[in-house]
Enzyme design. Sequence first.
Site, short mmCIF file in Angstrom:
data_model
loop_
_atom_site.label_atom_id
_atom_site.label_comp_id
_atom_site.label_asym_id
_atom_site.label_seq_id
_atom_site.Cartn_x
_atom_site.Cartn_y
_atom_site.Cartn_z
N SER A 180 0.80 -1.23 0.00
CA SER A 180 0.00 0.00 0.00
C SER A 180 0.83 1.27 0.00
O SER A 180 0.32 2.34 -0.30
CB SER A 180 -0.94 -0.01 1.20
N HIS A 208 -5.66 -4.00 -1.08
CA HIS A 208 -5.56 -2.97 -2.11
C HIS A 208 -5.74 -3.52 -3.52
O HIS A 208 -5.58 -2.79 -4.50
CB HIS A 208 -4.23 -2.22 -2.01
N LYS A 239 -12.04 -0.45 1.38
CA LYS A 239 -11.27 0.32 0.39
C LYS A 239 -12.13 0.47 -0.87
O LYS A 239 -13.05 1.25 -0.88
CB LYS A 239 -9.92 -0.34 0.19
C1 LIG Z 1 -6.01 -1.45 4.78
C2 LIG Z 1 -5.45 -2.77 4.97
C3 LIG Z 1 -5.96 -3.61 5.94
C4 LIG Z 1 -7.02 -3.17 6.90
O1 LIG Z 1 -8.27 -3.07 6.31
P1 LIG Z 1 -9.47 -2.44 7.16
O2 LIG Z 1 -10.67 -3.03 6.55
O3 LIG Z 1 -9.37 -0.97 7.03
O4 LIG Z 1 -9.27 -2.87 8.57
C5 LIG Z 1 -5.45 -4.89 6.03
N1 LIG Z 1 -4.45 -5.31 5.22
C6 LIG Z 1 -3.92 -4.51 4.28
C7 LIG Z 1 -2.85 -5.03 3.40
C8 LIG Z 1 -4.40 -3.22 4.13
O5 LIG Z 1 -3.87 -2.42 3.21
#
Ligand SMILES: *Cc1c(COP(=O)(O)O)cnc(C)c1O
Length: 391
Positions: A180, A208, A239
């Site tokens: 990310s 992502h 996301k």
């Molecule tokens: C954003 C993210 C998460 C967390 O996701 P949420 O639903 O916001 O808790 C977990 N793993 C990765 C790789 C992320 O980028």
Amino acid sequence: MATLDFLTEQLDDLRAQGLYNTIRTIDSPMDGRIVVDGKPVLNFCANNYLGLANHPRLREAAKRAIDAYGIGPGAVRTIAGTMSLHVQLEKRLAEFKGAEAVITLQSGFTANLAAIPSLVGKGDVIFSDALNHASIIDGCRLSRAQIVAYAHNDVDDLRRKIAETTEYGRRLIVSDGVFSMDGDIAPLPALVEIAREHDILLMVDDAHGEGVLGRGGRGIVDHFGLHGQVDIEVGTMSKAFGVMGGIVAGRREIVEWLRQRARPFLFSSAVTVPDAAACLEAVDLLEESDELVQRLWSNAAFLKDALRGMGFDTGRSETPIIPVMLGEAPLAQQFSRALFEHGVFAMAIGFPTVAKGAARIRVMNTAAHTQTDLEEALAAFEAVGKQLGVI
Ligand SMILES: *Cc1c(COP(=O)(O)O)cnc(C)c1O
């Protein structure tokens, strides 16, 4: 009460190093243009890749569901908190992703805390990419398995580490799908090959990649055509799906086991009714058309090419996440503040989220941006880049 001087000092220290997080408040729906601390700005901070966070269809679906089912599930899912919406969502997600089964959790973060400790424990070994997300790291720690980090996306180092680690019970390889902070993609085909060769469980966190990679946003497994070859695919609906919620997709036995033993599933309630309904609508929308996914990628390509053309270093991005590499954290913060004055909201990211000396502005593209939005943003980047002597 106990003295908190140690915290005051640590906070002062963060400020002095330019690492203090100033949290902005948003006074509008999440979109391509938002109102931040009272100021209308172009938004390049959100993971709202497809613009679904404020999509009329998701808003309507959430409202209809509230009228039919109310708001909260009222209990953990094993006791009385599983509604037909939750069941339907899991079924639809499994179909969408081409996975044997899906279990949903409260968030992507909890999905990792649920999945990893349910599969490995004391005496087992986890091979973990050095740049994996914090929630993967915490899931690994919680499992109490031995953690062996391998160099980022370096399959030769992974092979070496596997060969060197001779004492183990079960073994798991875990990697982010899309990283990310840099926007690069894990070498999943090679990971599949290594996992198969050594009979090691393989897990990828597609937070992502969900809604971004693959046909119509079906994720990293679809992107590489590896259906049925990755044991566990973790994902998020916070996301690209624009809502909130975690996904664990994968083999039937694993999902069944998580329903029996994953602690965040057993001891924490599920996402709310409007969340589940909006997520279901997001899946419908993605199955109907890949228009938003296409727009996301074409917006990102346009912006990335133009930033590179201006002389910015956009690192190793292969996805709509574009890091604009600046070096030291104070410069990145100064850059972000200047962009904000020019009406562009784009976050500075520094240590500990990225390595020291690798501070950057992270530009998050979305399908919600128009061509005019992108051109305005580029003009701001050019002005600030020149003003601060970066380009
Ligand atoms: C954003 C993210 C998460 C967390 O996701 P949420 O639903 O916001 O808790 C977990 N793993 C990765 C790789 C992320 O980028």
